[in-house]
Design a protein around this motif. Structure first.
Motif, PDB file in Angstrom:
ATOM      1  N   THR A 174      53.410   0.454  19.625  1.00 34.65           N
ATOM      2  CA  THR A 174      54.809   0.879  19.879  1.00 34.65           C
ATOM      3  C   THR A 174      55.362   2.010  18.970  1.00 34.65           C
ATOM      4  O   THR A 174      55.077   2.315  17.797  1.00 34.65           O
ATOM      5  N   ARG A 200      59.566   6.621  24.913  1.00 35.21           N
ATOM      6  CA  ARG A 200      59.432   5.345  23.906  1.00 35.21           C
ATOM      7  C   ARG A 200      58.073   4.761  24.630  1.00 35.21           C
ATOM      8  O   ARG A 200      58.081   4.339  25.702  1.00 35.21           O
ATOM      9  N   GLU A 202      55.916   1.308  24.489  1.00 41.83           N
ATOM     10  CA  GLU A 202      55.867  -0.096  24.021  1.00 41.83           C
ATOM     11  C   GLU A 202      54.483  -0.756  24.539  1.00 41.83           C
ATOM     12  O   GLU A 202      54.305  -0.768  25.627  1.00 41.83           O
ATOM     13  N   GLN A 203      54.039  -1.202  23.227  1.00 42.38           N
ATOM     14  CA  GLN A 203      52.623  -1.825  23.582  1.00 42.38           C
ATOM     15  C   GLN A 203      51.800  -0.681  24.404  1.00 42.38           C
ATOM     16  O   GLN A 203      50.950  -1.142  25.258  1.00 42.38           O
TER      17      GLN A 203
END
Length: 215
Positions: A174, A200, A202-203
């Motif tokens: 992340t 961003r 995320e994972q």
């Protein structure tokens, strides 16, 4: 209707626009770069591609290279003069204009681009979403394209195919990627404006479905 396009390559450079002289890549592909790769496989005026998610499958690794580039370009005014019959040369002498520049690029990249398309008013009466989806998937399976997809810059060739697996093994990372170029606003041809968004990961997944775009 949506598709998943797998792309990979040895190098990639999704250039940050704020770097004026030497190229520095974003950490991941921009939405416009991802859209360009999909459109290289299948473009039709009757549909408009939208990128939903970008999955990062390989670790983000940077490398530095030096490349030969041209330090100038032919001015648009010179081209207009030549088009109207003016006697002006339309060339650049590589031996005089070439120079070496450093570039910070990505190495050994691997992504899956999840995208969908909306029908436009330029579609024909015989066009329908099922038809377009079948065409795109067939082209991805065959490795067919209108122009060779590339990873940011044309010398970074992208290998591609249809992702037909199940769960996508994105990297377990992340990261706040900061403001990133989203696309260009061509609504006013005389005043083309860049659009940005706060990216961003995320994972290993950049979700673009509900991102806020700013100009």
């Amino acid at each position: 209707m949506s598709i998943r396009m797998e792309v990979w390559g040895d190098y990639a450079c999704f250039t940050r626009p704020e770097m004026k002289v030497e190229r520095v890549s974003y950490d991941v592909p921009t939405p416009s770069a991802a859209r360009g790769m999909v459109e290289a496989v299948y473009f039709h005026p009757g549909l408009a591609w939208k990128i939903d998610r970008i999955y990062v499958l390989s670790p983000i690794v940077f490398t530095n290279l030096r490349r030969n580039e041209m330090k100038s370009k032919i001015p648009a005014a010179t081209v207009r003069t030549a088009m109207t019959g003016g006697q002006t040369p339309l060339y650049l002498a590589a031996s005089e204009e070439i120079q070496q520049r450093a570039a910070m690029m990505l190495r050994n990249v691997h992504y899956v681009i999840e995208a969908h398309f909306d029908m436009t008013d330029k579609a024909n009466a015989s066009d329908n979403p099922g038809k377009f989806q079948d065409i795109v998937k067939r082209r991805l399976r065959k490795g067919a394209c209108y122009s060779q997809p590339y990873l940011g810059t044309r010398e970074c060739t992208a290998h591609f195919g249809l992702w037909e697996g199940g769960e996508i093994p994105a990297i377990p990372e992340t990261r706040d990627l900061g403001y990133m170029l989203y696309d260009m606003d061509y609504s006013d041809p005389g005043n083309i404006q860049p659009m940005f968004f706060r990216a961003r990961m995320e994972q290993g997944v950049i979700d673009l479905r509900d991102c806020e775009v700013v100009r």
